[in-house]
Design a protein around this motif. Structure first.
Motif, mmCIF file in Angstrom:
data_model
loop_
_atom_site.group_PDB
_atom_site.id
_atom_site.type_symbol
_atom_site.label_atom_id
_atom_site.label_comp_id
_atom_site.label_asym_id
_atom_site.label_seq_id
_atom_site.Cartn_x
_atom_site.Cartn_y
_atom_site.Cartn_z
ATOM 1 N N GLY A 7 6.214 12.920 -10.721
ATOM 2 C CA GLY A 7 4.791 13.067 -10.985
ATOM 3 C C GLY A 7 3.994 12.485 -9.831
ATOM 4 N N VAL A 8 2.687 12.633 -9.912
ATOM 5 C CA VAL A 8 1.825 12.115 -8.855
ATOM 6 C C VAL A 8 1.762 10.591 -8.933
ATOM 7 C CG1 VAL A 8 0.418 14.227 -8.757
ATOM 8 C CG2 VAL A 8 -0.291 12.331 -10.239
ATOM 9 N N SER A 9 1.251 9.993 -7.874
ATOM 10 C CA SER A 9 1.078 8.546 -7.846
ATOM 11 C C SER A 9 0.186 8.117 -9.000
ATOM 12 C CB SER A 9 0.440 8.133 -6.514
ATOM 13 O OG SER A 9 0.301 6.751 -6.444
ATOM 14 N N GLY A 10 0.609 7.081 -9.710
ATOM 15 C CA GLY A 10 -0.172 6.582 -10.840
ATOM 16 C C GLY A 10 0.205 7.188 -12.178
ATOM 17 N N SER A 11 1.163 8.111 -12.192
ATOM 18 C CA SER A 11 1.550 8.753 -13.450
ATOM 19 C C SER A 11 2.490 7.890 -14.284
ATOM 20 C CB SER A 11 2.183 10.126 -13.186
ATOM 21 O OG SER A 11 3.358 10.003 -12.416
ATOM 22 N N GLY A 12 3.013 6.827 -13.693
ATOM 23 C CA GLY A 12 3.881 5.922 -14.447
ATOM 24 C C GLY A 12 5.351 6.045 -14.130
ATOM 25 N N MET A 121 -0.213 2.756 -2.168
ATOM 26 C CA MET A 121 -0.819 4.080 -2.314
ATOM 27 C C MET A 121 -2.252 3.936 -2.820
ATOM 28 S SD MET A 121 -0.486 7.391 -2.074
ATOM 29 C CE MET A 121 1.081 8.160 -2.362
ATOM 30 N N PRO A 122 -3.242 4.183 -1.966
ATOM 31 C CA PRO A 122 -4.622 4.023 -2.406
ATOM 32 C C PRO A 122 -5.104 5.201 -3.260
ATOM 33 C CG PRO A 122 -4.585 4.745 -0.127
ATOM 34 C CD PRO A 122 -3.142 4.538 -0.560
ATOM 35 N N GLU A 123 -6.100 4.911 -4.056
ATOM 36 C CA GLU A 123 -6.688 5.926 -4.939
ATOM 37 C C GLU A 123 -7.174 7.145 -4.153
ATOM 38 O OE1 GLU A 123 -10.781 6.409 -7.455
ATOM 39 O OE2 GLU A 123 -10.103 4.396 -6.984
ATOM 40 N N ILE A 124 -7.589 6.929 -2.910
ATOM 41 C CA ILE A 124 -8.147 8.009 -2.095
ATOM 42 C C ILE A 124 -7.148 9.146 -1.872
ATOM 43 C CG2 ILE A 124 -7.548 7.002 0.137
ATOM 44 C CD1 ILE A 124 -10.333 7.958 1.103
ATOM 45 N N LEU A 125 -5.849 8.856 -1.976
ATOM 46 C CA LEU A 125 -4.829 9.888 -1.768
ATOM 47 C C LEU A 125 -4.505 10.687 -3.027
ATOM 48 C CD1 LEU A 125 -2.277 8.206 0.662
ATOM 49 C CD2 LEU A 125 -4.008 9.916 1.169
ATOM 50 N N LEU A 126 -5.115 10.334 -4.154
ATOM 51 C CA LEU A 126 -4.786 11.036 -5.401
ATOM 52 C C LEU A 126 -5.075 12.525 -5.300
ATOM 53 C CD1 LEU A 126 -3.746 10.978 -8.274
ATOM 54 C CD2 LEU A 126 -6.060 10.395 -9.032
ATOM 55 N N GLN A 127 -6.220 12.895 -4.738
ATOM 56 C CA GLN A 127 -6.547 14.319 -4.636
ATOM 57 C C GLN A 127 -5.506 15.060 -3.806
ATOM 58 O OE1 GLN A 127 -9.084 16.025 -6.384
ATOM 59 N NE2 GLN A 127 -7.696 17.651 -5.754
#
Length: 161
Positions: A7-12, A121-127
Protein backbone atom coordinates in the motif's frame (compact mmCIF):
# COMPACT_ATOMS: atom_id res chain seq x y z
CA UNK A 1 5.05 -18.62 2.91
CA UNK A 2 5.66 -14.94 2.34
CA UNK A 3 2.93 -12.37 2.85
CA UNK A 4 3.59 -9.04 1.18
CA UNK A 5 1.60 -6.30 2.88
CA UNK A 6 1.41 -3.49 0.33
CA UNK A 7 0.00 0.00 0.00
CA UNK A 8 0.97 3.64 -0.10
CA UNK A 9 3.01 5.30 2.63
CA UNK A 10 0.89 5.73 5.75
CA UNK A 11 -1.48 2.85 4.99
CA UNK A 12 -0.19 0.84 7.95
CA UNK A 13 2.10 -1.67 6.24
CA UNK A 14 4.71 -1.71 8.98
CA UNK A 15 2.28 -1.63 11.89
CA UNK A 16 0.06 -4.35 10.45
CA UNK A 17 3.01 -6.35 9.15
CA UNK A 18 4.72 -6.43 12.54
CA UNK A 19 1.50 -7.39 14.34
CA UNK A 20 0.75 -10.10 11.78
CA UNK A 21 4.26 -11.55 11.94
CA UNK A 22 4.19 -11.50 15.74
CA UNK A 23 0.79 -13.21 15.87
CA UNK A 24 2.03 -15.96 13.54
CA UNK A 25 5.51 -16.33 15.05
CA UNK A 26 7.02 -15.36 11.70
CA UNK A 27 9.87 -13.07 10.68
CA UNK A 28 9.01 -9.47 9.82
CA UNK A 29 10.92 -7.47 7.22
CA UNK A 30 10.39 -3.92 5.99
CA UNK A 31 11.22 -3.17 2.36
CA UNK A 32 12.31 0.31 3.42
CA UNK A 33 15.43 -1.30 4.90
CA UNK A 34 16.45 -2.37 1.38
CA UNK A 35 16.63 1.21 0.04
CA UNK A 36 20.01 2.78 -0.56
CA UNK A 37 21.01 5.71 1.66
CA UNK A 38 20.64 7.94 -1.42
CA UNK A 39 17.03 6.84 -1.93
CA UNK A 40 16.21 7.45 1.73
CA UNK A 41 17.77 10.91 1.58
CA UNK A 42 15.84 11.80 -1.59
CA UNK A 43 12.57 10.73 0.01
CA UNK A 44 13.43 12.63 3.18
CA UNK A 45 13.94 15.75 1.05
CA UNK A 46 10.57 15.19 -0.68
CA UNK A 47 12.01 13.98 -3.99
CA UNK A 48 10.04 11.09 -5.51
CA UNK A 49 12.11 8.10 -6.59
CA UNK A 50 12.61 7.34 -10.27
CA UNK A 51 12.43 3.91 -11.89
CA UNK A 52 16.25 3.96 -12.01
CA UNK A 53 16.33 4.63 -8.25
CA UNK A 54 13.97 1.74 -7.57
CA UNK A 55 15.69 -0.91 -9.72
CA UNK A 56 18.45 -1.90 -7.23
CA UNK A 57 15.89 -1.81 -4.41
CA UNK A 58 13.59 -4.22 -6.26
CA UNK A 59 16.51 -6.50 -7.16
CA UNK A 60 17.58 -6.66 -3.50
CA UNK A 61 14.01 -7.44 -2.44
CA UNK A 62 13.67 -10.17 -5.04
CA UNK A 63 16.96 -11.74 -3.91
CA UNK A 64 15.77 -11.72 -0.29
CA UNK A 65 12.42 -13.25 -1.26
CA UNK A 66 14.15 -16.03 -3.21
CA UNK A 67 16.41 -16.74 -0.25
CA UNK A 68 13.49 -16.85 2.20
CA UNK A 69 11.64 -19.25 -0.09
CA UNK A 70 14.71 -21.44 -0.52
CA UNK A 71 15.17 -21.58 3.25
CA UNK A 72 11.41 -22.10 3.83
CA UNK A 73 11.37 -19.04 6.10
CA UNK A 74 7.90 -17.62 6.76
CA UNK A 75 8.07 -13.84 6.36
CA UNK A 76 5.70 -10.90 6.46
CA UNK A 77 7.17 -8.21 4.19
CA UNK A 78 5.91 -4.62 4.36
CA UNK A 79 6.44 -3.21 0.87
CA UNK A 80 4.75 -0.41 -1.05
CA UNK A 81 4.78 -2.45 -4.32
CA UNK A 82 2.81 0.34 -5.96
CA UNK A 83 3.09 -0.77 -9.58
CA UNK A 84 2.02 -4.02 -11.17
CA UNK A 85 5.48 -4.47 -12.72
CA UNK A 86 7.07 -4.29 -9.25
CA UNK A 87 4.66 -6.87 -7.88
CA UNK A 88 5.23 -9.20 -10.83
CA UNK A 89 8.98 -8.89 -10.27
CA UNK A 90 8.59 -9.80 -6.60
CA UNK A 91 5.99 -12.56 -6.97
CA UNK A 92 8.50 -15.24 -7.97
CA UNK A 93 6.33 -18.07 -6.58
CA UNK A 94 2.59 -17.41 -6.73
CA UNK A 95 1.84 -20.47 -4.61
CA UNK A 96 3.98 -19.41 -1.65
CA UNK A 97 3.68 -15.60 -1.85
CA UNK A 98 0.43 -13.89 -0.93
CA UNK A 99 -0.30 -10.22 -1.55
CA UNK A 100 -2.41 -8.16 0.86
CA UNK A 101 -3.37 -4.63 -0.22
CA UNK A 102 -4.06 -2.13 2.57
CA UNK A 103 -6.52 0.22 0.91
CA UNK A 104 -7.58 3.58 2.27
CA UNK A 105 -8.72 6.99 1.17
CA UNK A 106 -6.30 9.81 0.48
CA UNK A 107 -7.81 11.87 3.31
CA UNK A 108 -7.45 9.12 5.91
CA UNK A 109 -3.86 8.37 4.93
CA UNK A 110 -2.94 12.06 4.80
CA UNK A 111 -4.27 12.46 8.34
CA UNK A 112 -2.17 9.50 9.49
CA UNK A 113 0.96 10.93 7.87
CA UNK A 114 0.38 14.27 9.58
CA UNK A 115 0.30 12.47 12.94
CA UNK A 116 3.33 10.26 12.24
CA UNK A 117 6.71 11.17 13.68
CA UNK A 118 10.27 10.01 13.05
CA UNK A 119 9.72 8.69 9.52
CA UNK A 120 11.65 9.81 6.48
CA UNK A 121 8.66 9.77 4.11
CA UNK A 122 7.11 13.25 4.23
CA UNK A 123 3.43 13.92 3.70
CA UNK A 124 4.30 15.91 0.57
CA UNK A 125 5.09 12.65 -1.28
CA UNK A 126 1.65 11.13 -0.65
CA UNK A 127 0.20 12.45 -3.91
CA UNK A 128 3.10 10.94 -5.87
CA UNK A 129 2.39 7.61 -4.15
CA UNK A 130 -1.27 7.70 -5.19
CA UNK A 131 -0.26 8.81 -8.70
CA UNK A 132 2.09 5.82 -9.02
CA UNK A 133 -0.34 3.33 -7.45
CA UNK A 134 -1.72 0.68 -9.77
CA UNK A 135 -4.24 -1.13 -7.64
CA UNK A 136 -3.71 -4.88 -7.80
CA UNK A 137 -6.25 -7.26 -9.27
CA UNK A 138 -7.11 -10.64 -7.79
CA UNK A 139 -5.63 -9.97 -4.39
CA UNK A 140 -6.75 -9.51 -0.82
CA UNK A 141 -8.10 -6.00 -0.23
CA UNK A 142 -8.25 -4.83 3.38
CA UNK A 143 -9.95 -1.58 4.43
CA UNK A 144 -7.53 0.34 6.64
CA UNK A 145 -10.29 2.23 8.46
CA UNK A 146 -10.33 -0.67 10.95
CA UNK A 147 -7.96 -1.09 13.88
CA UNK A 148 -4.61 -2.78 13.16
CA UNK A 149 -5.71 -5.76 15.29
CA UNK A 150 -8.91 -6.16 13.24
CA UNK A 151 -6.92 -5.90 10.01
CA UNK A 152 -4.56 -8.65 11.21
CA UNK A 153 -7.50 -10.88 12.11
CA UNK A 154 -9.08 -10.27 8.68
CA UNK A 155 -5.84 -11.21 6.93
CA UNK A 156 -5.51 -14.40 8.97
CA UNK A 157 -9.13 -15.31 8.29
CA UNK A 158 -8.89 -14.75 4.54
CA UNK A 159 -5.59 -16.64 4.26
CA UNK A 160 -6.82 -19.33 6.67
CA UNK A 161 -3.66 -19.17 8.79
Amino acid sequence: MIIIVMGVSGSGKTTVGKLLAESLGWTFSDADAFHSPENVENMRRGIPLTETDRKPWLEALQAAIKQWLQENTNVVLACSALKDSYRQFLLVDSERIKLVYLKGSYDLIQKRLQERQNHYMPEILLQSQFDALEEPLNTIYIDIAQSPQAIVQNIKTVLQI
